[in-house]
Every structure is written in structure tokens, then in C-alpha cells.
Motif scaffolding. Structure first.
Motif, PDB file in Angstrom:
ATOM      1  N   ASP A  94       0.809  -1.217   0.000  1.00  0.00           N
ATOM      2  CA  ASP A  94       0.000   0.000   0.000  1.00  0.00           C
ATOM      3  C   ASP A  94       0.844   1.269   0.000  1.00  0.00           C
ATOM      4  N   ALA A  95       2.163   1.134   0.090  1.00  0.00           N
ATOM      5  CA  ALA A  95       3.019   2.294   0.315  1.00  0.00           C
ATOM      6  C   ALA A  95       2.896   3.341  -0.793  1.00  0.00           C
ATOM      7  N   ASP A  96       2.910   2.912  -2.051  1.00  0.00           N
ATOM      8  CA  ASP A  96       2.808   3.859  -3.161  1.00  0.00           C
ATOM      9  C   ASP A  96       1.498   4.643  -3.096  1.00  0.00           C
ATOM     10  N   ARG A  97       0.404   3.932  -2.889  1.00  0.00           N
ATOM     11  CA  ARG A  97      -0.910   4.580  -2.885  1.00  0.00           C
ATOM     12  C   ARG A  97      -1.071   5.486  -1.670  1.00  0.00           C
ATOM     13  N   VAL A  98      -0.549   5.055  -0.533  1.00  0.00           N
ATOM     14  CA  VAL A  98      -0.611   5.908   0.659  1.00  0.00           C
ATOM     15  C   VAL A  98       0.163   7.205   0.420  1.00  0.00           C
ATOM     16  N   VAL A 109       5.699  14.391   1.331  1.00  0.00           N
ATOM     17  CA  VAL A 109       6.058  12.984   1.496  1.00  0.00           C
ATOM     18  C   VAL A 109       7.329  12.708   0.716  1.00  0.00           C
ATOM     19  N   GLY A 110       8.235  11.955   1.298  1.00  0.00           N
ATOM     20  CA  GLY A 110       9.482  11.615   0.619  1.00  0.00           C
ATOM     21  C   GLY A 110      10.037  10.293   1.092  1.00  0.00           C
ATOM     22  N   THR A 111      11.079   9.829   0.403  1.00  0.00           N
ATOM     23  CA  THR A 111      11.724   8.558   0.739  1.00  0.00           C
ATOM     24  C   THR A 111      13.101   8.836   1.336  1.00  0.00           C
ATOM     25  N   PRO A 112      13.317   8.453   2.593  1.00  0.00           N
ATOM     26  CA  PRO A 112      14.629   8.629   3.226  1.00  0.00           C
ATOM     27  C   PRO A 112      15.581   7.525   2.783  1.00  0.00           C
ATOM     28  N   PRO A 113      16.857   7.582   3.182  1.00  0.00           N
ATOM     29  CA  PRO A 113      17.795   6.504   2.825  1.00  0.00           C
ATOM     30  C   PRO A 113      17.353   5.142   3.353  1.00  0.00           C
ATOM     31  N   GLU A 114      16.722   5.097   4.523  1.00  0.00           N
ATOM     32  CA  GLU A 114      16.210   3.827   5.039  1.00  0.00           C
ATOM     33  C   GLU A 114      15.111   3.325   4.103  1.00  0.00           C
ATOM     34  N   ASP A 115      15.161   2.034   3.766  1.00  0.00           N
ATOM     35  CA  ASP A 115      14.219   1.513   2.778  1.00  0.00           C
ATOM     36  C   ASP A 115      13.044   0.780   3.418  1.00  0.00           C
ATOM     37  N   TRP A 116      12.741   1.078   4.668  1.00  0.00           N
ATOM     38  CA  TRP A 116      11.636   0.403   5.354  1.00  0.00           C
ATOM     39  C   TRP A 116      10.540   1.359   5.808  1.00  0.00           C
ATOM     40  N   LEU A 117      10.582   2.601   5.326  1.00  0.00           N
ATOM     41  CA  LEU A 117       9.563   3.567   5.713  1.00  0.00           C
ATOM     42  C   LEU A 117       9.504   4.728   4.741  1.00  0.00           C
ATOM     43  N   LEU A 118       8.434   5.507   4.843  1.00  0.00           N
ATOM     44  CA  LEU A 118       8.282   6.790   4.187  1.00  0.00           C
ATOM     45  C   LEU A 118       8.297   7.867   5.262  1.00  0.00           C
ATOM     46  N   LYS A 119       8.680   9.083   4.861  1.00  0.00           N
ATOM     47  CA  LYS A 119       8.657  10.221   5.766  1.00  0.00           C
ATOM     48  C   LYS A 119       7.646  11.233   5.251  1.00  0.00           C
ATOM     49  N   ALA A 120       6.906  11.829   6.163  1.00  0.00           N
ATOM     50  CA  ALA A 120       5.945  12.864   5.793  1.00  0.00           C
ATOM     51  C   ALA A 120       5.987  13.981   6.828  1.00  0.00           C
ATOM     52  N   LYS A 121       5.409  15.111   6.455  1.00  0.00           N
ATOM     53  CA  LYS A 121       5.262  16.251   7.360  1.00  0.00           C
ATOM     54  C   LYS A 121       3.792  16.618   7.431  1.00  0.00           C
ATOM     55  N   GLN A 125       4.950  18.605  11.945  1.00  0.00           N
ATOM     56  CA  GLN A 125       5.448  17.477  12.719  1.00  0.00           C
ATOM     57  C   GLN A 125       5.887  16.341  11.794  1.00  0.00           C
ATOM     58  N   ASP A 126       6.858  15.573  12.253  1.00  0.00           N
ATOM     59  CA  ASP A 126       7.367  14.432  11.490  1.00  0.00           C
ATOM     60  C   ASP A 126       6.426  13.243  11.619  1.00  0.00           C
ATOM     61  N   ILE A 127       6.170  12.588  10.496  1.00  0.00           N
ATOM     62  CA  ILE A 127       5.343  11.387  10.447  1.00  0.00           C
ATOM     63  C   ILE A 127       6.157  10.281   9.776  1.00  0.00           C
ATOM     64  N   ASP A 128       6.260   9.127  10.422  1.00  0.00           N
ATOM     65  CA  ASP A 128       6.903   7.951   9.837  1.00  0.00           C
ATOM     66  C   ASP A 128       5.832   6.947   9.438  1.00  0.00           C
ATOM     67  N   LEU A 129       5.867   6.515   8.182  1.00  0.00           N
ATOM     68  CA  LEU A 129       4.949   5.504   7.662  1.00  0.00           C
ATOM     69  C   LEU A 129       5.774   4.250   7.421  1.00  0.00           C
ATOM     70  N   ILE A 130       5.652   3.292   8.331  1.00  0.00           N
ATOM     71  CA  ILE A 130       6.549   2.149   8.411  1.00  0.00           C
ATOM     72  C   ILE A 130       5.924   0.944   7.732  1.00  0.00           C
ATOM     73  N   PHE A 131       6.657   0.321   6.801  1.00  0.00           N
ATOM     74  CA  PHE A 131       6.130  -0.901   6.204  1.00  0.00           C
ATOM     75  C   PHE A 131       7.007  -2.114   6.497  1.00  0.00           C
TER      76      PHE A 131
END
Length: 228
Positions: A94-98, A109-121, A125-131
């Protein structure tokens, strides 16, 4: 939410083409472009407001998800120290659609160097979307175990206490081992956690085992039978 720093480098998931957080366009903000001065002066309340907004978007679009991290601990009756962000578990598929949905709502929304989550604002405030949680992909079964709780008057799925504790202990390593941050969480949730399940999942690793032994010595949990 912390992931094990010792994991080998893996191929980076390209959820978004940009390497950094995209700018929020005011015409798309949909109420999320408020100045930080409009947020509550209390940082914990600001994080709660952001978590409520993101949770409402995910609910409205019927995405399977669960609140995680310190805000989940708060929802379960734990400490009100919300640290520095709000965490949500979503399925990898669901990560792409989210990401697209959050952008449409006006969030960066962006992709950090870590490949197990997305970052949003959201609301500053910081939001981590963890898959990937505790070194395993977030699954439908994990999310189905979540219970619906009130998060500062907004009801949403919240990670089950046992899964939450398991994820915190699985993140311990020789490079990340902050017992002091997790100890008050273990105290607050001890009656709600299936500690035998936690032991069976991550108790063989040295750092989680040391933390569990500390909880035994402090009489937070019952001692392991073999140690009596």
C-alpha cells in the motif's frame, strides 16, 4: 521508530522519485498549511494533532493501518512523552498509494535513505509511515490484531501492546540500546503485554534478553521459570 542499524544495505525502495521531502503546495494543503504558530504550544499536543490528521486521512481512504510508536503507547494509557514524531504501520503493497493519497491531501512525502519507511510532514510534525517492523514486513495479520482506540478523541487502529513491545525490543542492538526510553513503556503496558510471546520472538537476542532480565530484577514482569 528505530530500525536495527546493523542491517546490510539493501536496494532502496523507490516510492517517490524525489530523494528529499517534497514541498507542500498551498493550493493543495487542504488545511495542512497552517503556520506552526497556530499549533498548540505543547509539543506533545502538536504531535497528537498531526497523528489525528494523518489517521483521519488513512481511515477515510480505507487503508489498513495501525498507529505505532510513542503515540500508540499514549493511546494504550502509557506515558504522555511523545518523543519526536508519530508512527504508522502500513503494508508494503500500500506504500505507493498511501504516499500519493497523502500528497493529494497536501502533505509533504518523501523517501529517506532507510528503505523500510516513508517520511511525511503534517502540521510541522514528522510522520513515519513504516512498512517493515521488527525486521519483518508489516502484514495484514499484524494490522488485524490492532485494536481501535481513542487517540485524543479520534478513534483509529492502534498496534496491539504485545506487538508494540516486541517491535521496541527487536530494535535493540549494540549500537542502539536505550533501555531508559523503553523501561517506562514496559512499566505502563506490563499488564497488557503477553511477555511469553515477546520472549519467544526476540528473547534469544542478547540485548532484548538483557532488557527482559532487567524487568525481572525490577519486578516489572515475572521471572523466567528457568532462572528461578
Amino acid at each position: 521508530m528505530t530500525q536495527n542499524a546493523d542491517d546490510g544495505a539493501r536496494e532502496r525502495r523507490q516510492i517517490s522519485p524525489e530523494p528529499h521531502l517534497a514541498a507542500v503546495r498551498p493550493q493543495q494543503a487542504g488545511g495542512f498549511d497552517r503556520q506552526e504558530s497556530a499549533l498548540p504550544l505543547d509539543h506533545n499536543q502538536a504531535i497528537l494533532e498531526a497523528a489525528k490528521q494523518v489517521g483521519a486521512i488513512l481511515k477515510r481512504n480505507a487503508y489498513p493501518f495501525a498507529l505505532a510508536g510513542s503515540v500508540a503507547v499514549y493511546a494504550h494509557g502509557g506515558t504522555g512523552n511523545l518523543q519526536h514524531d508519530a508512527d504508522f504501520c502500513i503494508r508494503p503493497e500500500d506504500a505507493d498509494r498511501v504516499a500519493d493519497t497523502l500528497r493529494e491531501a497536501g502533505l509533504a512525502v518523501g523517501t529517506p535513505p532507510e528503505d523500510w519507511l516513508l517520511k511525511a510532514k503534517c502540521l510541522g510534525q514528522d510522520i513515519d509511515l513504516i512498512f517493515e517492523l521488527a525486521h519483518q514486513p508489516v502484514t495484514s495479520e499484524l494490522l488485524e490484531r490492532a485494536g481501535t482506540l481513542s487517540v485524543d478523541s479520534v478513534r483509529m487502529p492502534v498496534l496491539a501492546p504485545t506487538d508494540l513491545m516486541r517491535s521496541l525490543l527487536s530494535a535493540f542492538s549494540e549500537h542502539h540500546c536505550d533501555f531508559g526510553a523503553v523501561l517506562p513503556i514496559a512499566r505502563a503496558l506490563r499488564e497488557k503485554v503477553d511477555w511469553e510471546q515477546v520472549r519467544s520472538t526476540c528473547g534469544d537476542a542478547p540485548m532484548p534478553d538483557a532488557f527482559l532480565y532487567l524487568l525481572e530484577r525490577m519486578e516489572v514482569i515475572a521471572p523466567l521459570k528457568e532462572r528461578r
